[in-house]
Scaffold this motif. Structure first.
Motif, PDB file in Angstrom:
ATOM      1  N   ILE A  59      52.758 -40.301   4.698  1.00  0.00           N
ATOM      2  CA  ILE A  59      52.536 -41.709   4.355  1.00  0.00           C
ATOM      3  C   ILE A  59      51.056 -41.962   4.102  1.00  0.00           C
ATOM      4  N   ALA A  60      50.193 -41.391   4.924  1.00  0.00           N
ATOM      5  CA  ALA A  60      48.753 -41.560   4.718  1.00  0.00           C
ATOM      6  C   ALA A  60      48.306 -40.963   3.386  1.00  0.00           C
ATOM      7  N   ALA A  61      48.929 -39.856   2.983  1.00  0.00           N
ATOM      8  CA  ALA A  61      48.523 -39.168   1.753  1.00  0.00           C
ATOM      9  C   ALA A  61      49.041 -39.850   0.494  1.00  0.00           C
ATOM     10  N   THR A  62      50.190 -40.532   0.577  1.00  0.00           N
ATOM     11  CA  THR A  62      50.810 -41.110  -0.617  1.00  0.00           C
ATOM     12  C   THR A  62      50.738 -42.636  -0.661  1.00  0.00           C
TER      13      THR A  62
ATOM     14  N   HIS B 294      57.136 -48.362  -0.214  1.00  0.00           N
ATOM     15  CA  HIS B 294      58.545 -48.340   0.202  1.00  0.00           C
ATOM     16  C   HIS B 294      58.884 -46.935   0.683  1.00  0.00           C
ATOM     17  N   VAL B 295      59.456 -46.827   1.868  1.00  0.00           N
ATOM     18  CA  VAL B 295      59.944 -45.550   2.393  1.00  0.00           C
ATOM     19  C   VAL B 295      61.462 -45.626   2.492  1.00  0.00           C
ATOM     20  N   ILE B 296      62.132 -44.586   1.988  1.00  0.00           N
ATOM     21  CA  ILE B 296      63.592 -44.501   2.063  1.00  0.00           C
ATOM     22  C   ILE B 296      63.956 -43.284   2.896  1.00  0.00           C
ATOM     23  N   CYS B 297      64.758 -43.487   3.932  1.00  0.00           N
ATOM     24  CA  CYS B 297      65.256 -42.398   4.766  1.00  0.00           C
ATOM     25  C   CYS B 297      66.728 -42.208   4.445  1.00  0.00           C
TER      26      CYS B 297
ATOM     27  N   SER C  99      58.241 -46.964  19.444  1.00  0.00           N
ATOM     28  CA  SER C  99      57.135 -47.822  19.002  1.00  0.00           C
ATOM     29  C   SER C  99      56.506 -47.296  17.725  1.00  0.00           C
ATOM     30  N   ARG C 100      56.355 -45.978  17.620  1.00  0.00           N
ATOM     31  CA  ARG C 100      55.773 -45.398  16.406  1.00  0.00           C
ATOM     32  C   ARG C 100      56.666 -45.677  15.199  1.00  0.00           C
ATOM     33  N   ILE C 101      57.978 -45.552  15.380  1.00  0.00           N
ATOM     34  CA  ILE C 101      58.910 -45.823  14.286  1.00  0.00           C
ATOM     35  C   ILE C 101      58.834 -47.288  13.878  1.00  0.00           C
ATOM     36  N   ALA C 102      58.823 -48.190  14.851  1.00  0.00           N
ATOM     37  CA  ALA C 102      58.755 -49.623  14.555  1.00  0.00           C
ATOM     38  C   ALA C 102      57.464 -49.976  13.826  1.00  0.00           C
ATOM     39  N   ASP C 103      56.366 -49.351  14.204  1.00  0.00           N
ATOM     40  CA  ASP C 103      55.087 -49.608  13.526  1.00  0.00           C
ATOM     41  C   ASP C 103      55.133 -49.138  12.075  1.00  0.00           C
ATOM     42  N   LEU C 104      55.696 -47.964  11.839  1.00  0.00           N
ATOM     43  CA  LEU C 104      55.802 -47.451  10.471  1.00  0.00           C
ATOM     44  C   LEU C 104      56.696 -48.351   9.619  1.00  0.00           C
ATOM     45  N   ALA C 105      57.847 -48.720  10.171  1.00  0.00           N
ATOM     46  CA  ALA C 105      58.811 -49.520   9.410  1.00  0.00           C
ATOM     47  C   ALA C 105      58.320 -50.947   9.186  1.00  0.00           C
ATOM     48  N   GLY C 106      57.437 -51.427  10.052  1.00  0.00           N
ATOM     49  CA  GLY C 106      56.960 -52.795   9.915  1.00  0.00           C
ATOM     50  C   GLY C 106      55.793 -52.952   8.964  1.00  0.00           C
TER      51      GLY C 106
END
Length: 229
Positions: free
Chosen positions: A66-69, A73-76, A96-103
């Motif tokens: 994510i930092a590199a690109t 929008h992220v699709i899993c 918490s890490r997942i919630a931060d990324l998704a938010g």
């Protein structure tokens, strides 16, 4: 970042060495089969005792991609979590890490066979998602028409410098693209299996993951038997 560019259904895409897919024109990053919480679930249910670091390793790799690109929008693509009851198996730190990324951006969880419904960690949950000429879903269908999916965890087995190696890979033909499993400690289905050989077109290619992604004709049983590998 190591990546290999290719065209699919008129769109320019990039296969990253990590197993993620980047769609620059739409600022989309796609990953499949994270299987977060697998080791914790196995330990809790009396299965194999694996080190409980799979979620940490997988999320670290995803954060780097994510930092590199810098995707909007992220699709899993499904099986993001190893069980529907993920809250019972993932530590608070990982949740918490997942919630931060998704938010922090648009985030779409495609439902998989391991994780139907929402995990309650942010983002939207969909059975599938259409964007332009492409459709994102978990399991490939007989009539793909620009389909991008996961589920099978494809791996290519081939001879390299006199020894056999196995590498996670993307599978690509004119109508469908199958992503490798992104999660740590995930198994895989070899490309020469009848399931994948029948699913992909005869001229399909594999893009091998790793430090330098490489595109090759999809390894199949008939080819291996003919070449003695």
């Amino acid at each position: 970042m190591n990546r290999l560019s290719f065209d699919f259904r008129g769109e320019h895409l990039e296969a990253l060495g990590s197993g993620a897919l980047h769609w620059p024109a739409r600022s989309v990053l796609v990953v499949s089969d994270l299987h977060l919480g697998k080791c914790a679930r196995l330990s809790a249910t009396g299965g194999a005792a694996l080190p409980p670091y799979d979620a940490r390793e997988t999320l670290g790799r995803l954060e780097r991609d994510i930092a590199a690109t810098s995707p909007a929008h992220v699709i899993c693509l499904g099986d993001s979590f190893d069980t529907a009851d993920i809250r019972a198996h993932l530590p608070m730190e990982e949740r918490s890490r997942i919630a931060d990324l998704a938010g922090a951006r648009r985030w779409t969880w495609i439902e998989g066979n391991h994780d139907p419904g929402t995990a309650g960690l942010g983002g939207e949950t969909r059975a599938d998602l259409g964007l332009g000429p492409l459709t994102f879903r978990h399991i490939a269908r007989p009539d793909p028409g620009g389909e991008i999916s996961g589920h099978y965890h494809p791996k290519a087995r081939l001879a390299l410098r006199g020894r056999m190696i196995s590498r996670p890979c993307f599978l690509l033909d004119a109508e469908r693209l199958i992503l490798p499993a992104y999660g740590a400690y995930t198994g895989g289905l070899r490309t020469d299996s009848p399931t994948l050989s029948d699913l992909m077109a005869p001229d399909a290619h594999a893009i091998l993951c790793g430090p330098k992604p490489v595109r090759i004709p999809m390894p199949r049983a008939a080819v291996q038997a003919r070449t003695g590998t």
